[in-house]
Structure formats: structure tokens, C-alpha cells
Design a protein around this motif. Sequence first.
Motif, mmCIF file in Angstrom:
data_model
loop_
_atom_site.group_PDB
_atom_site.id
_atom_site.type_symbol
_atom_site.label_atom_id
_atom_site.label_comp_id
_atom_site.label_asym_id
_atom_site.label_seq_id
_atom_site.Cartn_x
_atom_site.Cartn_y
_atom_site.Cartn_z
ATOM 1 N N VAL A 60 0.838 -1.198 0.000
ATOM 2 C CA VAL A 60 0.000 0.000 0.000
ATOM 3 C C VAL A 60 0.877 1.253 0.000
ATOM 4 N N ALA A 61 1.916 1.252 0.830
ATOM 5 C CA ALA A 61 2.821 2.410 0.868
ATOM 6 C C ALA A 61 3.505 2.609 -0.477
ATOM 7 N N MET A 62 3.882 1.515 -1.123
ATOM 8 C CA MET A 62 4.538 1.602 -2.422
ATOM 9 C C MET A 62 3.580 2.159 -3.472
ATOM 10 N N ALA A 63 2.314 1.742 -3.424
ATOM 11 C CA ALA A 63 1.339 2.220 -4.394
ATOM 12 C C ALA A 63 1.066 3.711 -4.222
ATOM 13 N N ILE A 64 0.965 4.164 -2.968
ATOM 14 C CA ILE A 64 0.713 5.586 -2.723
ATOM 15 C C ILE A 64 1.927 6.423 -3.106
ATOM 16 N N SER A 65 3.126 5.842 -2.924
ATOM 17 C CA SER A 65 4.340 6.565 -3.329
ATOM 18 C C SER A 65 4.371 6.768 -4.835
ATOM 19 N N SER A 66 3.840 5.770 -5.545
ATOM 20 C CA SER A 66 3.614 5.876 -6.991
ATOM 21 C C SER A 66 4.851 6.247 -7.803
ATOM 22 N N ASN A 67 6.013 5.793 -7.369
ATOM 23 C CA ASN A 67 7.201 5.966 -8.213
ATOM 24 C C ASN A 67 8.004 4.676 -8.209
ATOM 25 N N HIS A 68 9.141 4.673 -8.843
ATOM 26 C CA HIS A 68 9.916 3.448 -8.987
ATOM 27 C C HIS A 68 10.799 3.164 -7.775
ATOM 28 N N ALA A 69 10.983 4.135 -6.921
ATOM 29 C CA ALA A 69 11.836 3.944 -5.756
ATOM 30 C C ALA A 69 11.043 3.323 -4.616
ATOM 31 N N GLU A 70 11.753 2.974 -3.553
ATOM 32 C CA GLU A 70 11.101 2.458 -2.364
ATOM 33 C C GLU A 70 10.260 3.562 -1.732
ATOM 34 N N SER A 71 9.152 3.163 -1.108
ATOM 35 C CA SER A 71 8.306 4.126 -0.412
ATOM 36 C C SER A 71 9.022 4.628 0.836
ATOM 37 N N PRO A 72 8.706 5.847 1.303
ATOM 38 C CA PRO A 72 9.349 6.359 2.513
ATOM 39 C C PRO A 72 8.981 5.523 3.734
ATOM 40 N N ALA A 73 9.927 5.395 4.654
ATOM 41 C CA ALA A 73 9.724 4.546 5.833
ATOM 42 C C ALA A 73 8.538 5.026 6.660
ATOM 43 N N TRP A 74 8.367 6.355 6.773
ATOM 44 C CA TRP A 74 7.276 6.858 7.608
ATOM 45 C C TRP A 74 5.915 6.428 7.065
#
Length: 519
Positions: free
Chosen positions: A442-456
Motif C-alpha cells: 500500500v505504501a509503495m502504491a501511494i508513493s507511486s514511483n519506482h523507488a522504495e516508499s518512505p519509511a514513515w
Amino acid sequence: MEIPGEIKAGIDTRSLHSRAAGTLDWSIFWISGGFFLLFLVIALIDLNTLSSLIGHAFTWSTHYFGLYWQVLMLATFGASLYIGFTRLGRVRLGGVGHKPSISTFNWVSMIMCALLAGGGAFWAAAEPMMHFIAPPPYFGAVAKSDAAGVAALSQSFLHWGFMAWAVLGSLLTVVYMYLHHEKNLPLMPRTLLYPLLGERALKGPIAVFADASAIIAVVAGTIGPVGFLGLQIAFVLHSVWGVPNTIMVQAMVILSVTVIYTLSCVVGLGGLRLVSKVHVWLMLGLAAFLFIFGPTLFLSETLAQSLALHVTSFFQTALYRDDNAWLNSWTLFYWGWFIGYAPMMGIYVAKVSRGRSIREVITLMSVAAPLITMLWFTLVGGTGIGIELQSPGRVISHGVQPEALLLGVAQSMPLPNLISALFLFLSFFSVVTSAGSMSYTVAMAISSNHAESPAWLRVFWGAGMGLVGATLITLGEGGISALQSFIVITAVPVSLLILPAVWDAIRIARQMAREQGVL
């Protein structure tokens, strides 16, 4: 309908991605996060009214979409077999020459644990035993008989077998992998609509609605197991070791599991890989123990009989429509649950499967994983059925609630307290792997880019799901049941979101096959 020219030719997809997705999609964050805050507030104010409204919406959803879901599940399974076991299966996902970065054992473990863990440990004993006590109407078996045992496992195979696994990550993985890795589109639910709608799918209300409904569905379906884990472990601790079954104990269990799966999620795929390995080795050990010290001959015979019955009655049970009340309580509830999970599960499978061939993904998702699940249900639920047939009342004397039936199976084995404790650990790590994987996704989808999602962001979703689950158990099982039932309602829009993949996956597989020289 043809795949848009941008995908065929690879024209300017990077600019589409940059316009469609920033570092963090705040609209999706506020809508999905705000929904659960609102749900929690309403539940605290008037749980009965909330449960009533959800109940009516649940009935409406299954009435108008139930048959569609049944056909969609069958179509997804059939299409997955087609692309997996024709020449299209030789296509390499994620780009030609890209090798898998995760070993096959770890890859299988991470997918099996993430997808089976949400309910497999909890329902492996409960569902077969419940069908044994009250047989599914299609089979017409006499309750608590040998025939009821075979029918019970066969029905469980339908709910947790080929179609369930296929919809969770077979066709969607193919679509995601091509559009994300080769065409630079965001790894988000909205991307599933791109072959149909083009750039309109990547921005605006359609994109927001697609992402938000998929995230709400999977988070609702994950909070349920987190909350029920607290109830289950507190029940077993009280029944076996005399620990008071209080809200405080339940909350401490949820707090513990939340801390562990949130930490594993923050670490990333390495942390998820570690907890998955713990989970899979514990499951293998318990499986071996049940087979050796349980009713071994009965388990072997019943597995063969139940699998044969499942295959020969596959289409009839998959399209069964005669008993609406039973259908809503079982098959359609599961189909709504799995369909609601599908877009986010597909993202997770795509994230860990780069470099695999279509055939490898389909073999795991549509064939091997279902068979492993059927074996697991036979070893756990079949052990309970076999013992109950030999000594009536020995298992169900502990109660007929799902958590009580799992305890009944464990307490009927040699070293009952040790086996009960190991099953508790298995349930605990099942939720850790499932909730950790979904928080990460879910965090990765909301980040919506190719990098890792932010830890927070991973901490927000991990801790948030645990907090909501812990709060809802203070309202009793009704709060968590209402939230878990809500996933069936969210399956209405999600089922429309994943429908195009039935034909898009085939077209994309053919496109990749031509690009890679397979055709």
C-alpha cells in the motif's frame, strides 16, 4: 479494443508517468486514510447502525454482482492457464535478460506466505470442520459422516484453491510487469485501466477512484485478521493456560504483532523475506507432525477423494446458485474478499517476480500454490475430521467457533500444549507476513514511483492497521466483522477494475512474445 499506441511503440510513457504520479499521491493518502478514520469514529458512536448499513450493502452487492464474480473467477483462471501453458508462457517478465534477484525458494515462500497467511492458518481447521458439522448444500451429505468429511474438504478446496489464487496475482502480474517495467507506468491499481482508457486512466477522478477503492479493500481485509488474531490468541491462552481473556490481553497481542510486521515492512523486502522463511519452516514442521502423528491413512485417502470430487464437480460448485443464504456466507464472501485483495496482491507479486517467466508465475499462482493450500487444509482440517470420526466430540468439545476448532485439533494431538503453542506462533507469523506485505505494498502504491516508499509511510499503514484493529476489538467481534464484511462491498468497483485484465493479459503476453521472438 487495441492496446493504446503509446504502449505499442513506447512513446513518451515517461512523461505520462511523471504527470500521473509524484513522489507521494496525497489525494489517495487522504482519501484512504480518512476513510478508516471515519469508519472508526462512526463505529465508536453507533456500531449497530454501522453494522446494519454494511449488512444491507453486503446483501445488495452479492445479489447483483454474485454471478458476475463467479464467472469472473472462472474466466481469470481459464485465461491464466492459456497464457501460462501455451508458447506465451515462455515470455520473460520485467525485461529480456533480467535475472530474478530472489531465489526460487524465497520467491515461493514470500508469495505463499503473503497470500495464504491472511486466512490459511486460521481457516485451515475451521472451514473443513464447519462444513463437516453442517455440510455444503450442493453435496447433500449427512452431517459428521465420512461423506461429509470428503465434501467439506472439497468445498474448502474450491474456496482456497485454483480460482482464488489465480485472481490474486496471475493475469494482473502480467499486466503490471509489462506496463511498469517495460513502459515506465506507475505500479498502481490505476495502471490496470491504461490498456482500456489510455492516459485518462492515469490522472483525474478515475485514477483516484481506482487506487482508493483497491487500497481501502485490501486494508479492510487485512485489519480483520489482525483483530481476530487478538481474539484467537487470547481465547487459546485462556483455554489452555488459564490466562484471563480480557481486552488488555487481546490488545497486547495486537500491539506485539503490529510492532513486528511494521518493523519487517520498514526493513523492506529483506525483512519480509525473513519473516516469510520463519513462517514457511514452522508450517512445514507442523504439516509433517500432523501427517506422522495424525490419522495418516485417513489423510492420504481423504485428500485423493476430496481432490477427485473437487475436480469432477468443479464447474457445478463454482457456479452454484441454489442457496443464497449459504452462498453469501461462504462462496460469495470469499470471492468478494479475494477480488478486493487482487489489485494490491498483484502489485506485490509483480514487485518480487521480476525476471520470472509467465509460465513460472502462472504455475505457482494457478497450479502449485492451490495444490499446496489443499494439502495444508487436508493436514489441518482433515486431521480434525479424522479424529472426530474416530472419537465423536473430541475436537468439537472445545467449541465450534473458528478459533475453538483450531484449538480442538491441536489439543487432540500428542504433546497438545506444545502443538497449541506452535499453532499460536503460526497464526501470529501468518498475520505478520500478510499485514507486513500489505503495508509495504500500500505504501509503495501511494508513493507511486519506482523507488522504495518512505519509511514513515510504511509505519503509518502498519501502525494504523494495528491501531484500528485494537480499537475495534474493544467493541467486540462486531466491529471487526463489520470492517471485514466491508471488503465485499468494495469488491464491486474493484471487480470492474480487474475485469479488463482477462483479455488485456492475453494481448500483452502476445505483444511481449513478439518483442522477445517467442512468436
